[in-house]
Design a protein around this motif. Structure first.
Motif, PDB file in Angstrom:
ATOM      1  N   ASP A 276      49.082 -44.249  84.299  1.00 31.78           N
ATOM      2  CA  ASP A 276      50.325 -45.011  84.148  1.00 31.78           C
ATOM      3  C   ASP A 276      50.706 -45.125  82.671  1.00 31.78           C
ATOM      4  O   ASP A 276      49.903 -44.871  81.780  1.00 31.78           O
ATOM      5  N   PHE A 277      51.960 -45.510  82.452  1.00 33.83           N
ATOM      6  CA  PHE A 277      52.432 -45.784  81.091  1.00 33.83           C
ATOM      7  C   PHE A 277      52.024 -47.200  80.687  1.00 33.83           C
ATOM      8  O   PHE A 277      51.712 -48.041  81.532  1.00 33.83           O
ATOM      9  N   SER A 278      52.076 -47.468  79.396  1.00 38.67           N
ATOM     10  CA  SER A 278      51.744 -48.795  78.893  1.00 38.67           C
ATOM     11  C   SER A 278      52.838 -49.788  79.262  1.00 38.67           C
ATOM     12  O   SER A 278      53.972 -49.400  79.610  1.00 38.67           O
ATOM     13  N   GLU A 279      52.519 -51.057  79.186  1.00 41.23           N
ATOM     14  CA  GLU A 279      53.503 -52.095  79.497  1.00 41.23           C
ATOM     15  C   GLU A 279      54.629 -52.119  78.463  1.00 41.23           C
ATOM     16  O   GLU A 279      55.677 -52.704  78.705  1.00 41.23           O
ATOM     17  N   THR A 280      54.409 -51.485  77.325  1.00 44.83           N
ATOM     18  CA  THR A 280      55.461 -51.384  76.310  1.00 44.83           C
ATOM     19  C   THR A 280      56.427 -50.260  76.638  1.00 44.83           C
ATOM     20  O   THR A 280      57.653 -50.425  76.548  1.00 44.83           O
TER      21      THR A 280
END
Length: 208
Positions: free
Chosen positions: A117-121
Motif C-alpha cells: 500500500d501507499f503511505s498515509e501521506t
C-alpha cells in the motif's frame, strides 16, 4: 489462481469492512495497475488538451514530481511521479511487513487488510488526482462520446459473429465444433482485437 480468488473475495468483503489479503505478488499487481493507469491517463489527458499543466500544478504530488524532475517536460515529470509512487509503495510495504510481523504465506492470507500500500501521506494525494481525472477527463463529453462509439462497435461485432459464426477464423470455429459455447468463443475473439482491427471489422460487418 489463488490471487484471482482472493482478489474477488477482497472486493466483495470490502463492502462489510472485512478484507482478506492475497499473496503479496497479487497485491503488487493491483497497485502497479493503479500507478500505471493514473499516470498514463494524466499523460493522455495532457496530450489531448482536456487537462492542462496549470490544473495539475494545483496538486502537491505533481508539483513535487516537477521539482524532482527539474523540468516541466511532461514525459519526465510523469516518469518522476511514477518513481515517487513506486518508492513510496516499496517503503510502506516493507514497514507493513515488519509492523504486522508477517513471515509466511499463511501470515499473509490471515492478515485482514492491505499490506502492499501507499503511505498515509501519499494515499490522499493520489486520491485527489484520481478525483480530478474523473471530473475532468473520464467524464469529459469528448471521452464519453468515444466510449459510446466503442460500445456500439463491440455490440455490433458480438451480434454479427454470434449470428454468423462461420465468419470467425478457423481456430474459433473449431472451438465451437468441439463444444465451447458460441458466445464465449465470440467474446474471446473480440477481446483479442486491437482498437484499429475492431473498427476495420465493424466496417466489414456493415457491408455484409
Amino acid at each position: 489462481l489463488d490471487g484471482l480468488l482472493k482478489h474477488e473475495q477482497s472486493h466483495g468483503l470490502a463492502r462489510i469492512g472485512y478484507v482478506t489479503s492475497a499473496h503479496l505478488e497479487s497485491q503488487v499487481v493491483d497497485m502497479a495497475d493503479e500507478i500505471a493507469y493514473t499516470n498514463h491517463d494524466i499523460d493522455d489527458g495532457l496530450r489531448s488538451g482536456l487537462i492542462t499543466l496549470q490544473q495539475l500544478r494545483k496538486f502537491p504530488l505533481w508539483v513535487r514530481a516537477e521539482e524532482a524532475a527539474q523540468t516541466s517536460l511532461q514525459s519526465r515529470v510523469i516518469s518522476k511521479m511514477i518513481s515517487l509512487m513506486i518508492q513510496d509503495l516499496c517503503a510502506t510495504t516493507e514497514k507493513n511487513i515488519k509492523k504486522f510481523r508477517l513471515r509466511s504465506i499463511q501470515d499473509i492470507r490471515n492478515h485482514k487488510g492491505k499490506i502492499v500500500d501507499f503511505s498515509e501521506t501519499l494515499k490522499p494525494a493520489i486520491a485527489k488526482l484520481r478525483e480530478f481525472l474523473m471530473s475532468n477527463f473520464y467524464l469529459n463529453p469528448k471521452i464519453d462520446s468515444q466510449t459510446r462509439r466503442g460500445q456500439k462497435i463491440l455490440k455490433k461485432l458480438f451480434l454479427h459473429y454470434t449470428k454468423k459464426p462461420h465468419h470467425l477464423p478457423e481456430p474459433f470455429r473449431q472451438a465451437i465444433k468441439l463444444g465451447e459455447a458460441k458466445e464465449v468463443v465470440v467474446k474471446d475473439y473480440i477481446a483479442g482485437m486491437t482498437d484499429h482491427y475492431a473498427e476495420e471489422q465493424a466496417k466489414l460487418v456493415r457491408k455484409d
